[in-house]
Motif scaffolding. Structure first.
Motif, PDB file in Angstrom:
ATOM      1  N   LEU A 181       6.918  -5.284  13.558  1.00  0.00           N
ATOM      2  CA  LEU A 181       6.978  -5.043  12.119  1.00  0.00           C
ATOM      3  C   LEU A 181       8.411  -5.193  11.621  1.00  0.00           C
ATOM      4  N   THR A 182       8.548  -5.509  10.346  1.00  0.00           N
ATOM      5  CA  THR A 182       9.856  -5.472   9.715  1.00  0.00           C
ATOM      6  C   THR A 182       9.939  -4.245   8.814  1.00  0.00           C
ATOM      7  N   THR A 183      11.155  -3.793   8.551  1.00  0.00           N
ATOM      8  CA  THR A 183      11.370  -2.710   7.594  1.00  0.00           C
ATOM      9  C   THR A 183      12.619  -3.032   6.772  1.00  0.00           C
ATOM     10  N   LEU A 235       3.037  -1.112   4.329  1.00  0.00           N
ATOM     11  CA  LEU A 235       2.819   0.309   4.078  1.00  0.00           C
ATOM     12  C   LEU A 235       4.113   0.894   3.542  1.00  0.00           C
ATOM     13  N   ALA A 236       4.020   1.596   2.414  1.00  0.00           N
ATOM     14  CA  ALA A 236       5.219   2.057   1.717  1.00  0.00           C
ATOM     15  C   ALA A 236       5.227   3.566   1.575  1.00  0.00           C
ATOM     16  N   LEU A 256       0.838  -1.193   0.000  1.00  0.00           N
ATOM     17  CA  LEU A 256       0.000   0.000   0.000  1.00  0.00           C
ATOM     18  C   LEU A 256       0.879   1.250   0.000  1.00  0.00           C
ATOM     19  N   SER A 257       0.841   1.976  -1.109  1.00  0.00           N
ATOM     20  CA  SER A 257       1.646   3.196  -1.229  1.00  0.00           C
ATOM     21  C   SER A 257       0.914   4.340  -0.544  1.00  0.00           C
ATOM     22  N   ILE A 258       1.165   4.479   0.741  1.00  0.00           N
ATOM     23  CA  ILE A 258       0.462   5.478   1.540  1.00  0.00           C
ATOM     24  C   ILE A 258       1.263   6.781   1.636  1.00  0.00           C
ATOM     25  N   LEU A 307      10.483   1.433   2.686  1.00  0.00           N
ATOM     26  CA  LEU A 307      10.982   2.767   2.376  1.00  0.00           C
ATOM     27  C   LEU A 307      11.695   2.737   1.031  1.00  0.00           C
ATOM     28  N   MET A 308      11.391   3.712   0.181  1.00  0.00           N
ATOM     29  CA  MET A 308      11.928   3.722  -1.177  1.00  0.00           C
ATOM     30  C   MET A 308      12.651   5.037  -1.458  1.00  0.00           C
ATOM     31  N   PRO A 309      13.830   4.982  -2.069  1.00  0.00           N
ATOM     32  CA  PRO A 309      14.496   6.208  -2.496  1.00  0.00           C
ATOM     33  C   PRO A 309      13.738   6.825  -3.657  1.00  0.00           C
TER      34      PRO A 309
END
Length: 390
Positions: free
Chosen positions: A271-273, A204-205, A156-158, A233-235
């Motif tokens: 949670l994992t990240t 959640l992204a 989910l791109s929140i 988490l995305m650059p």
């Protein structure tokens, strides 16, 4: 009367010895697979973009941002046909048997009129399926339907931990959208519990840029609220028009500390990240260090497919190796372009020369997967402390 057949005496091996022997055999088979630049087996993981159209205008997006000029009208952007999707599934079943399908891309999958039928078709032949969505088109009925289809993962791109940041990042969305989406996810989980269905894993992204990096702690709290499994988490990729909202070096310094804090909070919340790997990726020279020692195995295990039919090696290579509108996937997978590219990335430690338009030595998005694959194939090869060594 004939004599009874001789019975071979059964020798019972210790369980540890049997497991070790089985492990060696498995590793040998895998090494044989990955040594070939034309493997018999197909990919284990495939990302498929079914549409390039989107209903959002996220500020940081290179394909749909209101800041970016010269983009084609949404109605003229590519969508994969259901027939092409089914032919792709047929080839993947023939090549691989079992595949993890991620329905992603540069557009919003739920906009595709055949999205649910595509998920159902992939599930019907035994593939695991995940989907990346902004969630806007979800309602309680659609969320329940996805769960009932056996969806394995929702990405989910929140892009936010708070309502204010959400509206900044997604300027064309009405007030209350973020809350409504999260409530749909909670209802989906409740529906699964009522029906005895497995819940889809939920991530959640967010893309890291000026509007979002201070919001990561709140994002983790939101993930815990909806009982997500991870935070991704995305650059940020940039265009000339979006450079101004990318983090500068001072902001990256702050962002790194916030990412560490968010990761620690996520662990406490169960949670994992991917924060540790993203932080490692920010280190200069990491990818060169990795691929100066180990090959790239992604060409044997992964494929990236766009809505217009283009097939690429991975998320970090801009080389197009074929098109599904011109050839079947199995022919592309076994074709000269794929074979030549596999050979080149397998030779990275020897040649030091990645294929043109590939980020092998700069910012390889699959570096951690390659390290993990090498550890399985050659368990004692990497020195202690090597990047990604587990």
């Amino acid at each position: 009367m004939s004599s009874p057949p001789l019975q071979r005496r059964q020798v019972r091996r210790p369980a540890s010895e049997s497991a070790e022997s089985g492990g060696r055999l498995s590793a040998w088979r895998q090494r044989r697979r990955f040594r070939s630049d034309r493997p018999r087996r197909g990919p284990d993981q495939v990302q498929i973009g079914i549409t390039d159209r989107c209903n959002y205008r996220c500020l940081m997006c290179t394909m749909h941002s209101p800041l970016v000029t010269g983009l084609p009208p949404e109605g003229q952007r590519a969508q994969m046909s259901l027939d092409t999707f089914r032919r792709l599934l047929r080839d993947l079943k023939e090549l691989s048997g079992r595949v993890e399908i991620a329905i992603v891309g540069v557009g919003e999958p739920l906009l595709h009129p055949d999205c649910f039928e595509m998920v159902a078709a992939a599930r019907a032949i035994g593939f695991t399926v995940g989907i990346a969505t902004n969630g806007f088109l979800l309602d309680e009925d659609k969320a329940r339907r996805l769960a009932e289809l056996g969806l394995e993962k929702i990405h989910l791109s929140i892009n936010s931990g708070t309502e204010d940041v959400y509206r900044e990042v997604h300027p064309n969305t009405p007030a209350g959208t973020r809350r409504r989406i999260l409530d749909c996810i909670k209802e989906m989980n409740a529906h699964c519990d009522r029906k005895g269905l497995p819940r889809p894993r939920l991530g959640l992204a967010t893309v890291i840029f000026k509007h979002t990096y201070r919001d990561l702690i709140a994002l983790v709290e939101s993930a815990a609220e909806v009982e997500a499994t991870d935070v991704h988490l995305m650059p940020m990729g940039t265009t000339p028009e979006t450079e101004a909202i990318a983090l500068d070096e001072a902001e990256w310094e702050t962002a790194r500390e916030i990412m560490k804090e968010a990761h620690e909070l996520a662990l406490r919340r169960g949670l994992t990240t991917n924060a540790p790997d993203l932080l490692r990726l920010q280190q200069p020279g990491l990818c060169r260090e990795v691929h100066s020692r180990i090959p790239c195995y992604v060409g044997h295990s992964f494929s990236l497919i766009f809505a217009d039919g283009r097939v690429r090696l991975c998320c970090g290579c801009d080389l197009t190796l074929g098109n599904l509108n011109e050839h079947d996937f199995r022919d592309i997978w076994r074709g000269r372009a794929y074979t030549d590219t596999r050979r080149r990335v397998l030779a990275l430690p020897r040649s030091g020369e990645p294929p043109t338009a590939c980020a092998c030595f700069q910012a390889c998005p699959h570096w951690r997967d390659n390290v993990a694959a090498h550890q399985r194939l050659y368990p004692n090869d990497l020195p202690p402390g090597f990047p990604g060594d587990s």
